[in-house]
Motif scaffolding. Structure first.
Motif, PDB file in Angstrom:
ATOM      1  N   ALA A 108       0.699  -1.118  -0.182  1.00 16.84           N
ATOM      2  CA  ALA A 108       0.038  -0.148   0.036  1.00 16.84           C
ATOM      3  C   ALA A 108       0.916   1.202  -0.067  1.00 16.84           C
ATOM      4  O   ALA A 108       0.547   2.151  -0.763  1.00 16.84           O
ATOM      5  N   PRO A 109       1.873   1.313   0.829  1.00 12.21           N
ATOM      6  CA  PRO A 109       2.522   2.674   0.974  1.00 12.21           C
ATOM      7  C   PRO A 109       3.276   2.969  -0.422  1.00 12.21           C
ATOM      8  O   PRO A 109       3.341   4.343  -0.934  1.00 12.21           O
ATOM      9  N   ILE A 110       3.887   2.169  -1.048  1.00 14.18           N
ATOM     10  CA  ILE A 110       4.810   2.060  -2.252  1.00 14.18           C
ATOM     11  C   ILE A 110       3.734   2.568  -3.342  1.00 14.18           C
ATOM     12  O   ILE A 110       3.987   3.161  -4.132  1.00 14.18           O
ATOM     13  N   THR A 111       2.742   1.759  -3.234  1.00 11.78           N
ATOM     14  CA  THR A 111       1.786   2.008  -4.408  1.00 11.78           C
ATOM     15  C   THR A 111       0.983   3.236  -4.278  1.00 11.78           C
ATOM     16  O   THR A 111       1.207   3.933  -5.425  1.00 11.78           O
ATOM     17  N   ALA A 112       0.914   3.760  -3.127  1.00 11.78           N
ATOM     18  CA  ALA A 112       0.500   5.338  -3.078  1.00 11.78           C
ATOM     19  C   ALA A 112       1.294   6.414  -3.693  1.00 11.78           C
ATOM     20  O   ALA A 112       1.072   7.210  -4.291  1.00 11.78           O
ATOM     21  N   GLN A 113       2.733   5.944  -3.460  1.00 14.96           N
ATOM     22  CA  GLN A 113       3.890   6.899  -3.837  1.00 14.96           C
ATOM     23  C   GLN A 113       4.007   7.014  -5.209  1.00 14.96           C
ATOM     24  O   GLN A 113       4.093   7.773  -6.067  1.00 14.96           O
ATOM     25  N   VAL A 114       4.058   5.507  -6.008  1.00 16.14           N
ATOM     26  CA  VAL A 114       4.497   5.506  -7.420  1.00 16.14           C
ATOM     27  C   VAL A 114       3.074   5.847  -8.129  1.00 16.14           C
ATOM     28  O   VAL A 114       3.479   6.477  -9.249  1.00 16.14           O
ATOM     29  N   MET A 115       1.907   5.805  -7.533  1.00 14.76           N
ATOM     30  CA  MET A 115       0.927   6.044  -8.470  1.00 14.76           C
ATOM     31  C   MET A 115       0.490   7.601  -8.361  1.00 14.76           C
ATOM     32  O   MET A 115       0.183   8.194  -9.352  1.00 14.76           O
ATOM     33  N   THR A 116       1.001   7.986  -7.241  1.00 12.39           N
ATOM     34  CA  THR A 116       0.847   9.563  -7.238  1.00 12.39           C
ATOM     35  C   THR A 116       1.712  10.253  -8.278  1.00 12.39           C
ATOM     36  O   THR A 116       1.475  11.054  -8.964  1.00 12.39           O
ATOM     37  N   ALA A 117       2.780   9.606  -8.330  1.00 15.38           N
ATOM     38  CA  ALA A 117       3.923  10.250  -9.388  1.00 15.38           C
ATOM     39  C   ALA A 117       3.395   9.938 -10.590  1.00 15.38           C
ATOM     40  O   ALA A 117       3.223  10.901 -11.500  1.00 15.38           O
ATOM     41  N   ALA A 118       2.815   8.754 -11.024  1.00 14.95           N
ATOM     42  CA  ALA A 118       2.278   8.569 -12.287  1.00 14.95           C
ATOM     43  C   ALA A 118       1.094   9.467 -12.646  1.00 14.95           C
ATOM     44  O   ALA A 118       1.113  10.095 -13.809  1.00 14.95           O
ATOM     45  N   ILE A 119       0.237   9.549 -11.655  1.00 15.59           N
ATOM     46  CA  ILE A 119      -0.847  10.440 -11.849  1.00 15.59           C
ATOM     47  C   ILE A 119      -0.386  12.036 -12.174  1.00 15.59           C
ATOM     48  O   ILE A 119      -1.227  12.742 -13.075  1.00 15.59           O
ATOM     49  N   GLU A 120       0.615  12.299 -11.588  1.00 11.03           N
ATOM     50  CA  GLU A 120       0.866  13.691 -11.538  1.00 11.03           C
ATOM     51  C   GLU A 120       2.022  13.918 -13.080  1.00 11.03           C
ATOM     52  O   GLU A 120       2.230  15.028 -13.041  1.00 11.03           O
ATOM     53  N   GLY A 121       2.224  12.852 -13.467  1.00 15.04           N
ATOM     54  CA  GLY A 121       3.150  13.020 -14.865  1.00 15.04           C
ATOM     55  C   GLY A 121       4.569  12.949 -14.388  1.00 15.04           C
ATOM     56  O   GLY A 121       5.497  13.314 -15.095  1.00 15.04           O
ATOM     57  N   ARG A 122       4.937  12.656 -13.159  1.00 11.32           N
ATOM     58  CA  ARG A 122       6.435  12.531 -12.881  1.00 11.32           C
ATOM     59  C   ARG A 122       6.991  10.923 -12.992  1.00 11.32           C
ATOM     60  O   ARG A 122       5.878   9.949 -12.996  1.00 11.32           O
ATOM     61  N   THR A 123       8.008  10.769 -12.994  1.00  5.65           N
ATOM     62  CA  THR A 123       8.695   9.566 -13.273  1.00  5.65           C
ATOM     63  C   THR A 123       8.704   8.747 -11.808  1.00  5.65           C
ATOM     64  O   THR A 123       9.132   9.345 -11.058  1.00  5.65           O
ATOM     65  N   PRO A 124       7.988   7.945 -11.574  1.00  8.28           N
ATOM     66  CA  PRO A 124       8.080   7.096 -10.240  1.00  8.28           C
ATOM     67  C   PRO A 124       9.526   6.647  -9.848  1.00  8.28           C
ATOM     68  O   PRO A 124      10.247   6.223 -10.641  1.00  8.28           O
ATOM     69  N   GLU A 125       9.605   6.631  -8.348  1.00  5.92           N
ATOM     70  CA  GLU A 125      10.949   6.180  -8.270  1.00  5.92           C
ATOM     71  C   GLU A 125      11.302   4.865  -8.476  1.00  5.92           C
ATOM     72  O   GLU A 125      12.481   4.229  -8.311  1.00  5.92           O
ATOM     73  N   GLN A 126      10.139   3.867  -8.682  1.00  5.75           N
ATOM     74  CA  GLN A 126      10.331   2.578  -9.000  1.00  5.75           C
ATOM     75  C   GLN A 126       9.936   2.302 -10.618  1.00  5.75           C
ATOM     76  O   GLN A 126       9.173   2.955 -11.011  1.00  5.75           O
ATOM     77  N   ASP A 127      10.732   1.374 -11.057  1.00  5.40           N
ATOM     78  CA  ASP A 127      10.596   1.001 -12.386  1.00  5.40           C
ATOM     79  C   ASP A 127       8.972   0.193 -12.293  1.00  5.40           C
ATOM     80  O   ASP A 127       8.872  -0.859 -12.105  1.00  5.40           O
ATOM     81  N   LEU A 128       7.788   0.813 -13.196  1.00  9.52           N
ATOM     82  CA  LEU A 128       6.734   0.402 -13.063  1.00  9.52           C
ATOM     83  C   LEU A 128       6.482  -0.577 -14.337  1.00  9.52           C
ATOM     84  O   LEU A 128       5.358  -1.335 -14.348  1.00  9.52           O
ATOM     85  N   SER A 129       7.580  -0.881 -15.341  1.00 19.65           N
ATOM     86  CA  SER A 129       7.252  -1.459 -16.394  1.00 19.65           C
ATOM     87  C   SER A 129       6.902  -2.723 -16.110  1.00 19.65           C
ATOM     88  O   SER A 129       5.851  -3.330 -16.971  1.00 19.65           O
ATOM     89  N   PRO A 130       7.429  -3.539 -15.215  1.00 19.78           N
ATOM     90  CA  PRO A 130       6.866  -5.059 -15.034  1.00 19.78           C
ATOM     91  C   PRO A 130       5.295  -5.124 -14.868  1.00 19.78           C
ATOM     92  O   PRO A 130       5.029  -6.483 -14.754  1.00 19.78           O
ATOM     93  N   PHE A 131       4.697  -4.009 -14.395  1.00 22.63           N
ATOM     94  CA  PHE A 131       3.576  -3.996 -13.773  1.00 22.63           C
ATOM     95  C   PHE A 131       2.542  -3.241 -14.802  1.00 22.63           C
ATOM     96  O   PHE A 131       1.480  -2.938 -14.480  1.00 22.63           O
ATOM     97  N   SER A 132       2.941  -3.007 -16.005  1.00 20.91           N
ATOM     98  CA  SER A 132       2.146  -2.165 -16.762  1.00 20.91           C
ATOM     99  C   SER A 132       0.836  -2.940 -17.248  1.00 20.91           C
ATOM    100  O   SER A 132       1.078  -4.072 -17.705  1.00 20.91           O
ATOM    101  N   PRO A 133      -0.233  -2.303 -17.286  1.00 23.09           N
ATOM    102  CA  PRO A 133      -1.445  -2.921 -17.803  1.00 23.09           C
ATOM    103  C   PRO A 133      -1.232  -3.247 -19.426  1.00 23.09           C
ATOM    104  O   PRO A 133      -2.107  -4.248 -19.757  1.00 23.09           O
ATOM    105  N   ALA A 134      -0.193  -2.546 -20.111  1.00 23.61           N
ATOM    106  CA  ALA A 134      -0.106  -3.043 -21.417  1.00 23.61           C
ATOM    107  C   ALA A 134       0.498  -4.369 -21.650  1.00 23.61           C
ATOM    108  O   ALA A 134       0.322  -4.984 -22.718  1.00 23.61           O
ATOM    109  N   ARG A 135       0.864  -5.160 -20.581  1.00 19.56           N
ATOM    110  CA  ARG A 135       1.400  -6.505 -20.748  1.00 19.56           C
ATOM    111  C   ARG A 135       0.386  -7.469 -21.024  1.00 19.56           C
ATOM    112  O   ARG A 135       0.714  -8.337 -21.710  1.00 19.56           O
ATOM    113  N   PHE A 136      -0.930  -6.854 -20.943  1.00 17.37           N
ATOM    114  CA  PHE A 136      -2.203  -8.163 -21.104  1.00 17.37           C
ATOM    115  C   PHE A 136      -2.772  -7.294 -22.423  1.00 17.37           C
ATOM    116  O   PHE A 136      -3.880  -8.166 -22.918  1.00 17.37           O
ATOM    117  N   SER A 137      -2.277  -6.609 -23.108  1.00 19.23           N
ATOM    118  CA  SER A 137      -3.059  -5.986 -24.302  1.00 19.23           C
ATOM    119  C   SER A 137      -2.735  -6.753 -25.562  1.00 19.23           C
ATOM    120  O   SER A 137      -1.711  -7.466 -25.591  1.00 19.23           O
TER     121      SER A 137
END
Ligand code: GLY
Length: 373
Positions: A344-373
């Protein structure tokens, strides 16, 4: 254009003109009031966003309410792609919990005694942990029976998820997060291909950005069918004969035991594909109870206080789905499977960055929704 691209600054109207009448519009609408939605709501408020959480039932009463609260962050049990996120979140926990306790005035029972893990053949080979000789296990936990297999000490915490979510709901409300409960979101409303709010079974809400944090229900919301599914976990809670009979979290192949500071002991959990069925089965609960007694014979007469089942949000690769979707203004933070409380705490941090258009401190590419498309 009213959609802020970076941050939520002074330029943040609470009303927009839509079809010639004014509707209240939030900076961010979060679908789902579990620990992921609640933590993100609090983080977004710190960044001055106006936030609405829409929960189909009651906030914090689904998977977060059913969770055990082991903050597992070790290569024995954490999938490799998740390790960095898990470790970062585990490190954030003392401050996260402290802040919720301070702001809500409620205790969340963050415990730091560590875990004793009895190894299956599979994880024994992974090593890299403090191996415990039987005498050391007996010294740490005198009430444990001899398990006749390798044991490891793992330095990790546990928390009471029900207390945590209750504290998060109170904190979010104190910080001005708005809530709508008891009315599920059916779809994300779009204008010119961009998210501009959500429709529920009864009404609509307008928002500049929308985040799907709906856990096992995330795949039911149009237009993006995320491949989440419910993975049922049955558990029970015992009253320990004495409050500190067990101090450490215990994990064995048959069951895990999580002591709480008030003398309760959680025993978990099944992992079942059973759809959206939250009923418990008496035989299964008895089997878990017996597994607890095998580990700690003094639990033979321990009273069962409660049993329940919850629905973990599973995904095809057992990894979360985090980040922006292919629909502008629409984001997703779901699929945390067995690690929602930890992450929960890291998700809140990285998602806030993503929503604000900043680069999150963690690499989110393994978790991208695009991997299922
Ligand atoms: N996080 C514990 C479980 O999923 O059973």
């Amino acid at each position: 254009m009213i959609f802020p691209t970076k941050g939520f600054g002074a330029r943040n109207p609470s009303l927009i003109s839509l079809y010639n009448f004014h509707v209240k519009t939030w900076d961010v609408i979060l679908i789902g009031g579990g620990i992921i939605g609640l933590s993100l709501a609090i983080e977004l408020r710190k960044h001055r966003a106006t936030v609405l959480v829409i929960e189909r039932g009651e906030p914090g009463r689904e998977a977060s309410h059913a969770a055990g609260g082991m903050l597992v962050d070790c290569p024995l049990e954490t999938a490799a792609p998740l390790q960095s996120l898990a470790t970062a979140s585990a490190r954030m926990y003392p401050e996260f919990a402290h802040e919720l306790e301070m702001e809500s005035g409620m205790k969340v029972d963050l415990r730091d005694q560590g875990a004793i893990v009895f190894a299956s053949d599979q994880n024994a080979s992974k090593g890299a942990h403090s191996t415990l000789l039987p005498a050391a296990v007996a010294e740490l936990e005198p009430s444990l029976s001899d398990q006749n297999c390798a044991a490891f000490y793992v330095k990790e915490r546990s928390v009471d998820p029900r207390a945590l979510t209750a504290a998060a709901v109170k904190t979010a409300k104190n910080r001005g997060v708005d809530f709508s409960s008891g009315d599920p979101v059916t779809k994300v409303n779009l204008a010119h291909g961009q998210a501009l709010g959500v429709a529920t079974t009864k009404t609509s809400f307008a928002g500049h950005k929308v985040v799907n944090c709906a856990g096992a229900w995330a795949g039911e919301i149009a237009p993006e069918p995320f491949p989440t599914r419910p993975v049922k976990g049955q558990m029970l809670c015992l009253a320990m004969p004495t409050r500190n009979l067990l101090k450490h979290v215990i994990r064995s192949p048959k069951a895990y035991l999580i002591p709480r500071s008030d003398g309760r002991l959680l025993v978990g959990a099944t992992v079942e594909e059973a759809g959206f069925d939250k009923r418990t089965n008496p035989d299964t609960i008895q089997r878990l109870h017996h597994a607890a007694i095998e580990l700690v014979p003094k639990f033979t007469d321990a009273r069962i206080l409660e049993d329940w089942a919850g629905l973990r949000p599973g995904t095809p690769d057992a990894l979360p789905i985090l980040g922006a979707t292919s629909t502008p203004g629409y984001y997703v933070a779901t699929g945390h499977y067995r690690d929602g409380i930890l992450l929960a705490p890291i998700t809140a941090q990285v998602m806030t960055a993503a929503i604000e258009g900043r680069t999150p401190e963690q690499d989110l590419s393994p978790f991208s929704p695009a991997r299922f498309s």
